[in-house]
Design a protein around this motif. Structure first.
Motif, PDB file in Angstrom:
ATOM      1  N   GLU A 136       0.689  -1.175   0.637  1.00  0.00           N
ATOM      2  CA  GLU A 136      -0.085   0.322   0.542  1.00  0.00           C
ATOM      3  C   GLU A 136       0.624   1.385   0.542  1.00  0.00           C
ATOM      4  N   GLY A 137       1.853   1.330   0.313  1.00  0.00           N
ATOM      5  CA  GLY A 137       2.667   2.190   0.002  1.00  0.00           C
ATOM      6  C   GLY A 137       3.687   2.726   1.525  1.00  0.00           C
ATOM      7  N   PHE A 138       4.558   3.360   1.687  1.00  0.00           N
ATOM      8  CA  PHE A 138       4.438   3.638   3.233  1.00  0.00           C
ATOM      9  C   PHE A 138       4.492   5.050   3.131  1.00  0.00           C
ATOM     10  N   SER A 139       4.304   5.647   4.562  1.00  0.00           N
ATOM     11  CA  SER A 139       3.799   6.712   4.950  1.00  0.00           C
ATOM     12  C   SER A 139       5.323   7.834   5.116  1.00  0.00           C
ATOM     13  N   MET A 140       5.366   8.649   4.458  1.00  0.00           N
ATOM     14  CA  MET A 140       6.730   9.456   4.095  1.00  0.00           C
ATOM     15  C   MET A 140       6.852  11.195   3.943  1.00  0.00           C
ATOM     16  N   ILE A 141       5.375  11.659   4.098  1.00  0.00           N
ATOM     17  CA  ILE A 141       4.889  12.952   4.606  1.00  0.00           C
ATOM     18  C   ILE A 141       4.005  13.326   4.872  1.00  0.00           C
ATOM     19  N   TYR A 142       4.173  14.797   5.853  1.00  0.00           N
ATOM     20  CA  TYR A 142       3.364  15.107   7.025  1.00  0.00           C
ATOM     21  C   TYR A 142       4.041  14.266   8.245  1.00  0.00           C
ATOM     22  N   ASN A 143       5.300  13.409   8.549  1.00  0.00           N
ATOM     23  CA  ASN A 143       5.905  13.399   9.572  1.00  0.00           C
ATOM     24  C   ASN A 143       7.324  13.390   9.178  1.00  0.00           C
TER      25      ASN A 143
END
Length: 305
Positions: free
Chosen positions: A157-164
């Motif tokens: 599903e993809g990594f969360s790499m923005i807004y963190n």
């Protein structure tokens, strides 16, 4: 203004007193820096003693903003986040910059060396705003990085790499990497190559030569790069604001928000804390580099003695 100072020097002969000439040449720049920099600091210092109540700024002399800033856990969490991001960015920049600077310094072909220098310098010609928006496109959920990771089978599903914090650190490392490369490269380019040749003639391997000769000699460049990158990270505003999306709160973002809210006492206290922190960190890094170089030189002296 320097031309005016030169004419004054020519009109009045001071003989061999060169320090008078240098002082006169420095005066315009010192006066400008003194008025703009010290004047701004004094104004900020004055605002830090005002009061902020019910959305209104009240002139006065009160330590309330200092007490609130130093006693509230929220502000210490804010300080911790700012310093943690600065530490991560500095560490990653050093790990990436040193091998790059070492390779560039060791290149024999001038053309290849100039090409790598140009590629290292080019990002500095682009605004931090443009680069931050570029990283937003790359790191977003539908961005190139997640597309690549999905194609490689690393995630579905993809990594969360923005807004963190991860996204902020990645973007800041890219933006500040040249500021770490050039000080290290400058020191490595000026180091005496005969020292490495002498160590290898005495039987030292490549790794030992690097640890005992190259690394200590480049300590001054590492210290300069760490000082520059760490200080720039502490005061970075654009990238944490754009990549963090308001979810990564650092001291510069906090100062900006308090300024908009007309809570100038708290903004002034946070700004002064940031300034003092930057000076303390720079002095500690400089002192650490001096101790490292002194220790290495003393060991070298004992070995030769």
């Amino acid at each position: 203004m320097n031309r005016i100072a030169e004419r004054i020097v020519n009109l009045y002969s001071f003989g061999n007193r060169t320090w008078v000439t240098r002082l006169l040449l420095l005066l315009p720049a010192l006066a400008l820096m003194g008025i703009v920099y010290l004047g701004g600091l004094l104004i900020f210092g004055r605002y830090s003693f005002d009061m902020y109540e019910n959305g209104k700024l009240i002139r006065g002399w009160d330590w309330g903003a200092y007490r609130a800033f130093l006693s509230d856990p929220y502000y210490w969490k804010l300080i911790g986040t700012t310093f943690r991001i600065a530490f991560k960015v500095t560490l990653w920049s050093l790990m990436l910059a040193y091998p790059l600077a070492y390779c560039i310094a060791g290149l024999k072909k001038p053309g290849m060396k100039q090409l790598l220098l140009l590629l290292t310098f080019l990002p500095l010609l682009v605004s931090a705003v443009v680069r931050s928006y570029g990283w937003q496109l790359l790191l977003s959920k539908q961005g190139f990085m997640n597309w690549l990771f999905i194609r490689l089978g690393l995630t579905e599903e993809g990594f969360s790499m923005i807004y963190n914090e991860t996204g902020v650190v990645v973007a800041l490392v890219h933006i500040f990497l040249p500021f770490m490369v050039f000080p290290i490269l400058n020191v490595l380019s000026q180091s005496d190559a005969s020292l490495k040749a002498a160590a290898q003639d005495l039987g030292a391997g490549s790794w030992r030569t690097f640890l005992t000769i190259t690394l200590p000699l480049s300590a001054r460049g590492i210290a300069s790069g760490v000082q520059i990158v760490f200080t720039l990270c502490l005061t970075a505003f654009t990238t944490p604001q754009l990549i963090g999306g308001g979810r990564v709160m650092t001291l510069p973002v906090f100062i900006y928000q308090r300024t908009l809210d007309t809570n100038w006492p708290m903004a002034a206290v946070a700004s002064l804390f940031l300034l003092v922190s930057s000076i303390v960190v720079s002095l500690l890094v400089n002192k650490g580099a001096e101790m490292l170089m002194f220790r290495r030189s003393r060991k070298g002296g004992q070995a030769y003695g």
